[in-house]
Design an enzyme around this catalytic site. Structure first.
Site, PDB file in Angstrom:
ATOM      1  N   ASP A   1       0.686  -1.599  -0.310  1.00 52.35           N
ATOM      2  CA  ASP A   1      -0.311   0.186  -0.391  1.00 52.35           C
ATOM      3  C   ASP A   1       1.061   1.378  -0.187  1.00 52.35           C
ATOM      4  OD1 ASP A   1      -1.839   2.178   0.069  1.00 52.35           O
ATOM      5  OD2 ASP A   1      -2.887   1.202   2.046  1.00 52.35           O
ATOM      6  N   VAL A   2       1.058   1.684  -0.788  1.00 49.67           N
ATOM      7  CA  VAL A   2       1.958   2.512  -1.109  1.00 49.67           C
ATOM      8  C   VAL A   2       1.231   3.782  -0.645  1.00 49.67           C
ATOM      9  CG1 VAL A   2       3.048   2.378  -3.447  1.00 49.67           C
ATOM     10  CG2 VAL A   2       0.723   3.779  -3.785  1.00 49.67           C
TER      11      VAL A   2
ATOM     12  N   LYS B   1      -2.374  15.814 -10.453  1.00 52.74           N
ATOM     13  CA  LYS B   1      -1.844  15.410 -12.166  1.00 52.74           C
ATOM     14  C   LYS B   1      -0.974  16.949 -12.072  1.00 52.74           C
ATOM     15  CE  LYS B   1      -2.657  11.463 -12.485  1.00 52.74           C
ATOM     16  NZ  LYS B   1      -1.530  10.442 -11.715  1.00 52.74           N
TER      17      LYS B   1
ATOM     18  N   TYR C   1      -8.578  14.816  -8.749  1.00 52.97           N
ATOM     19  CA  TYR C   1      -7.746  14.251  -9.829  1.00 52.97           C
ATOM     20  C   TYR C   1      -6.827  15.248 -10.979  1.00 52.97           C
ATOM     21  CZ  TYR C   1      -6.109  11.427 -13.640  1.00 52.97           C
ATOM     22  OH  TYR C   1      -5.077   9.857 -14.670  1.00 52.97           O
TER      23      TYR C   1
ATOM     24  N   ASN D   1       3.597   5.017 -10.631  1.00 51.47           N
ATOM     25  CA  ASN D   1       2.329   4.844 -11.309  1.00 51.47           C
ATOM     26  C   ASN D   1       0.886   4.550 -10.978  1.00 51.47           C
ATOM     27  OD1 ASN D   1       1.037   3.490 -14.014  1.00 51.47           O
ATOM     28  ND2 ASN D   1       0.805   2.078 -13.027  1.00 51.47           N
TER      29      ASN D   1
END
Length: 252
Positions: free
Chosen positions: A60-61, A159, A155, A87
């Protein structure tokens, strides 16, 4: 694999599905050693397909301790890390800034931005110790890093922030032989983009919905491989790849 390319030790986050899966499969096929990270073990094992060059590491990053463990185990297994493909991410809820709930905002930022930074942090610590040649980080941005879709505030904000992260890593890594680049992908054919190409299609800025074209995820993976295998004397800092004809240029 090209005989002139030295096999790399590659860490791929979000390797159980979508772009991460396609990149992991392609890098394994090219002869590289790949550490597959993701929350669920079974999809990672499907991606690995029994390859002796694959290392499955459920992670779990969003948990820094698990990120540190991921890179420690990669080094224990193969002695170094040459490439991180940063990613893992989520699209988040469809909402404007006046509609998004704080907990939803926090969840998107935690995975799309903070986790990416913590993975880069762990990777850079390893790569700094690999002198004289450090390594490379490739961040998966999005065309949302350039132009938003309607109702995508969390989002899009993360980004855009990934672009700042990419620039900072590239600058701070310069003295240590560490390069960073960003790939911004639009409408590759994955579960995430299926909703754009089927049914009523994607919401457009004028309020209409329109089915949009997609392109094979293998082509996105091939672009990542190109960035990854570029000699360390050069760096692909920014690469944009989209489905032909999708509303990106001139979106609005």
């Amino acid at each position: 694999m090209n005989d002139e390319i030295t096999p790399l030790v590659v860490v791929v986050t979000g390797a159980g599905s979508g772009i991460g899966k396609a990149v992991a499969i392609r890098m394994l096929a090219a002869g590289h050693r790949v550490v597959l990270a993701g929350r669920r073990e079974e999809p990672l094992r499907v991606t690995a397909d029994g390859s002796p060059r694959a290392m499955v590491e459920p992670t779990d990053v969003t948990v820094p301790e698990q990120v540190n463990r991921l890179f420690s185990r990669a080094v224990e297994r193969w002695g170094r890390v040459d490439l991180l493909f940063n990613n893992a991410g989520v699209p988040g809820p469809s909402a404007g800034v006046d509609e998004i709930e704080p907990e939803d905002w926090d969840a998107v930022v935690a995975l799309n931005l903070t986790a990416a930074a913590m993975c880069a942090r762990a990777a850079m610590k390893v790569m700094k110790a690999q002198q004289p040649q450090g390594g490379r980080i490739i961040n998966n941005g999005s065309i949302a890093a350039h132009t938003p879709r309607p109702q995508s505030v969390a989002y899009t904000a993360t980004k855009h922030a990934i672009t700042g992260l990419t620039k900072s890593i590239e600058l701070d890594g310069r003295a240590h032989g560490i390069s960073c680049g960003q790939i911004d992908i639009g409408n590759t054919a994955t579960e995430l983009a299926d909703r754009f190409s089927t049914g009523p299609g994607a919401l457009q800025p004028d309020g209409r919905r329109m089915q949009e074209p997609t392109f094979p995820v293998e082509e996105a993976a091939r672009a990542v491989q190109f960035m990854a295998e570029t000699p360390m004397s050069a760096n692909v800092f920014s690469l944009v790849i989209t489905a032909a004809g999708m509303p990106f240029v001139g979106r609005g």
